[in-house]
Scaffold this motif. Structure first.
Motif, PDB file in Angstrom:
ATOM      1  N   LYS A  78      -0.186 -21.592  12.903  1.00 49.73           N
ATOM      2  CA  LYS A  78      -1.637 -22.491  12.746  1.00 49.73           C
ATOM      3  C   LYS A  78      -1.940 -21.579  10.617  1.00 49.73           C
ATOM      4  N   THR A  79      -1.550 -20.257  10.631  1.00 52.30           N
ATOM      5  CA  THR A  79      -1.328 -20.646   9.050  1.00 52.30           C
ATOM      6  C   THR A  79      -0.395 -21.052   8.200  1.00 52.30           C
ATOM      7  N   THR A  92       0.302 -25.738   4.164  1.00 52.56           N
ATOM      8  CA  THR A  92       0.882 -27.266   3.863  1.00 52.56           C
ATOM      9  C   THR A  92       0.084 -27.720   3.545  1.00 52.56           C
ATOM     10  N   VAL A  93      -0.934 -27.874   4.689  1.00 51.46           N
ATOM     11  CA  VAL A  93      -2.332 -28.818   3.932  1.00 51.46           C
ATOM     12  C   VAL A  93      -2.898 -28.738   2.442  1.00 51.46           C
ATOM     13  N   CYS A  94      -3.312 -27.354   2.688  1.00 48.28           N
ATOM     14  CA  CYS A  94      -3.799 -26.976   1.197  1.00 48.28           C
ATOM     15  C   CYS A  94      -3.132 -27.433  -0.043  1.00 48.28           C
ATOM     16  N   GLN A  95      -2.195 -27.646   0.152  1.00 50.66           N
ATOM     17  CA  GLN A  95      -0.760 -27.604  -0.881  1.00 50.66           C
ATOM     18  C   GLN A  95      -0.768 -29.124  -0.796  1.00 50.66           C
ATOM     19  N   ALA A  96      -0.679 -29.785   0.531  1.00 48.87           N
ATOM     20  CA  ALA A  96      -0.281 -31.550   0.324  1.00 48.87           C
ATOM     21  C   ALA A  96      -2.042 -32.143  -0.057  1.00 48.87           C
ATOM     22  N   ILE A 115      -6.870 -28.470  -1.471  1.00 51.34           N
ATOM     23  CA  ILE A 115      -8.097 -28.725  -0.829  1.00 51.34           C
ATOM     24  C   ILE A 115      -8.627 -27.212  -0.898  1.00 51.34           C
ATOM     25  N   THR A 116      -8.892 -26.691  -0.452  1.00 49.91           N
ATOM     26  CA  THR A 116      -9.713 -25.096   0.372  1.00 49.91           C
ATOM     27  C   THR A 116      -9.180 -24.782   0.814  1.00 49.91           C
ATOM     28  N   VAL A 117      -9.025 -23.829   1.429  1.00 55.24           N
ATOM     29  CA  VAL A 117      -8.590 -22.870   2.771  1.00 55.24           C
ATOM     30  C   VAL A 117      -9.540 -23.432   3.762  1.00 55.24           C
TER      31      VAL A 117
END
Length: 325
Positions: free
Chosen positions: A94-95, A100-104, A107-109
C-alpha cells in the motif's frame, strides 16, 4: 490520443481498424459541446505508472486515435487502466502504491490516498445508498421520538456530503413507526453512523431488529435554509433526546410576512438574479410556504352554472305532534 501526438511520440506504432475491437458495431464519441470525435482507429501501447515502475511488467492498453488535433492533445488514460495497475491484483504494498501514484500524478499523499480509496471502493450497486440499523436491537419507547444512529452505505464520492434520506416504501418498519425525509451528512470515512429521529406513535414500546432497513439516500442538487420559527406547545410525543425537528412533534410553524421562495436561479446572471429575487419576495404569497400552507385568494370569484336547479339540501320540515304515531 490524436494522430499528431502518435506520430511524434509513437512513430513505430500501427493504427489498426476499430472493427478488430467492435466488429460490426459503430463507436460514437462526443466532446463536452456535443461535437462528434472522428476516430481513425486504435493502437496498442505498453503502459506503466510512474518512472519507478520501469522494472515491472507493462500493461498492454488499447488507445483510440483521433484525426482531430484538438482532441486529446495529451493522451487520456482511462480509469479502468489505473484501477488495473493499482487494484488488489497489484504486487506492490500500500505504501509503495501511494508513493507511485504521488510521483505519477504529482499530487500529495492525502490526495493519493483519496484516489486509491475511490478506486478500491466496491463497484457493486447492491446496498449502496441503503440506510439500516446496526448490529444491536433498538427499543423505541411508547409515544416517544428516539434519535437512532443508523449505518449509511455510499460510494467514496459521497463522503462528507449532504444526502436526502428517503424512508423505505416497503413495510420493513413496524406499524406506527414513522421516519420522515431529511438531509443527513455522510461521514468522511468509508462507512459510518448518522443520527436519525424515529418516532413511535404507538402506546406501547416497539423493538427494531438488527440491520432493519429504514430507507435509502438520494443526491440533492441544492439545499435551501428556511428561516422558520418553531414554537412547541400542547401534548404530543415525548422526546427523551433533544431532537429539535424530529418527526411527530407538535411544533407549529408560523409563516413569515416575507420570505424567499426556493426557485432555482442558477441559470441567470447576477443582475437577473437580483431582479428575480426581488420579484419573488414581493410575490411570495403566491407560493406555498410548506405542505400545510393552503393559500387564500379572496379576489378570485367563480360562477358555476348547474344543469339541475333542484337544491341539494331541502329545509327540514317538522312533523306536527298530532300526526306522530
Amino acid at each position: 490520443m490524436n494522430e499528431e501526438w502518435r506520430k511524434l511520440h509513437l512513430p513505430h506504432s500501427t493504427v489498426r481498424p476499430l472493427s478488430e475491437l467492435l466488429g460490426s458495431d459503430i463507436l460514437l464519441g462526443v466532446v463536452a459541446n456535443q461535437t462528434e470525435i472522428p476516430f481513425m482507429g486504435w493502437v496498442e501501447v505498453e503502459f506503466r505508472l510512474g518512472k519507478e515502475s520501469a522494472r515491472t511488467k507493462p500493461l498492454l492498453v488499447p488507445i483510440l486515435v483521433s484525426s482531430d488535433p484538438h482532441v486529446a492533445a495529451e493522451p487520456i488514460i482511462g480509469y479502468n487502466v489505473i484501477e488495473e495497475i493499482t487494484g488488489e491484483g497489484s504486487q506492490k504494498t500500500k505504501t509503495e502504491t501511494i508513493h507511485t501514484v504521488c510521483q505519477a500524478f504529482q499530487i500529495t499523499v492525502k490526495t493519493a490516498q483519496a484516489v486509491l480509496q475511490l478506486i478500491h471502493a466496491p463497484i457493486s450497486e447492491e446496498g449502496v445508498g441503503m440506510v439500516h440499523t446496526g448490529k444491536r436491537t433498538i427499543t423505541l419507547g411508547a409515544e416517544q421520538i428516539t434519535t437512532v444512529y443508523v449505518n449509511v452505505n455510499t460510494g467514496a464520492q459521497y463522503h462528507g456530503q449532504d444526502l436526502l434520506l428517503v424512508p423505505s416504501e416497503e413495510p420493513t418498519l413496524p406499524e406506527g413507526v414513522v421516519i420522515e425525509e431529511g438531509l443527513v451528512r455522510v461521514p468522511r470515512k468509508r462507512s459510518g453512523y448518522v443520527p436519525v429521529p424515529i418516532a413511535n406513535t404507538n402506546k406501547y414500546s416497539v423493538t427494531l431488529t438488527q440491520r432493519t432497513v429504514v430507507g435509502h439516500l438520494q443526491t440533492v442538487k441544492t439545499a435551501y435554509v428556511a428561516s422558520v420559527e418553531q414554537i412547541t406547545g400542547g401534548e404530543g410525543l415525548k422526546s427523551p433526546t433533544n431532537t429539535a425537528s424530529a418527526p411527530g412533534d407538535n411544533s407549529k410553524k408560523h409563516k413569515p410576512a416575507w420570505w424567499d421562495p426556493p426557485v432555482d436561479l442558477s441559470h441567470l446572471n447576477e443582475e437577473q438574479k437580483r431582479i428575480t429575487k426581488q420579484l419573488l419576495r414581493e410575490e411570495c404569497h403566491a407560493f406555498a410556504y410548506d405542505d400545510d400552507d393552503i393559500g387564500s385568494i379572496p379576489s378570485l370569484k367563480l360562477h358555476i352554472t348547474l344543469h339541475d336547479t333542484t337544491p341539494v339540501r331541502k329545509t327540514y320540515m317538522a312533523v306536527p305532534k298530532p300526526t306522530r304515531r
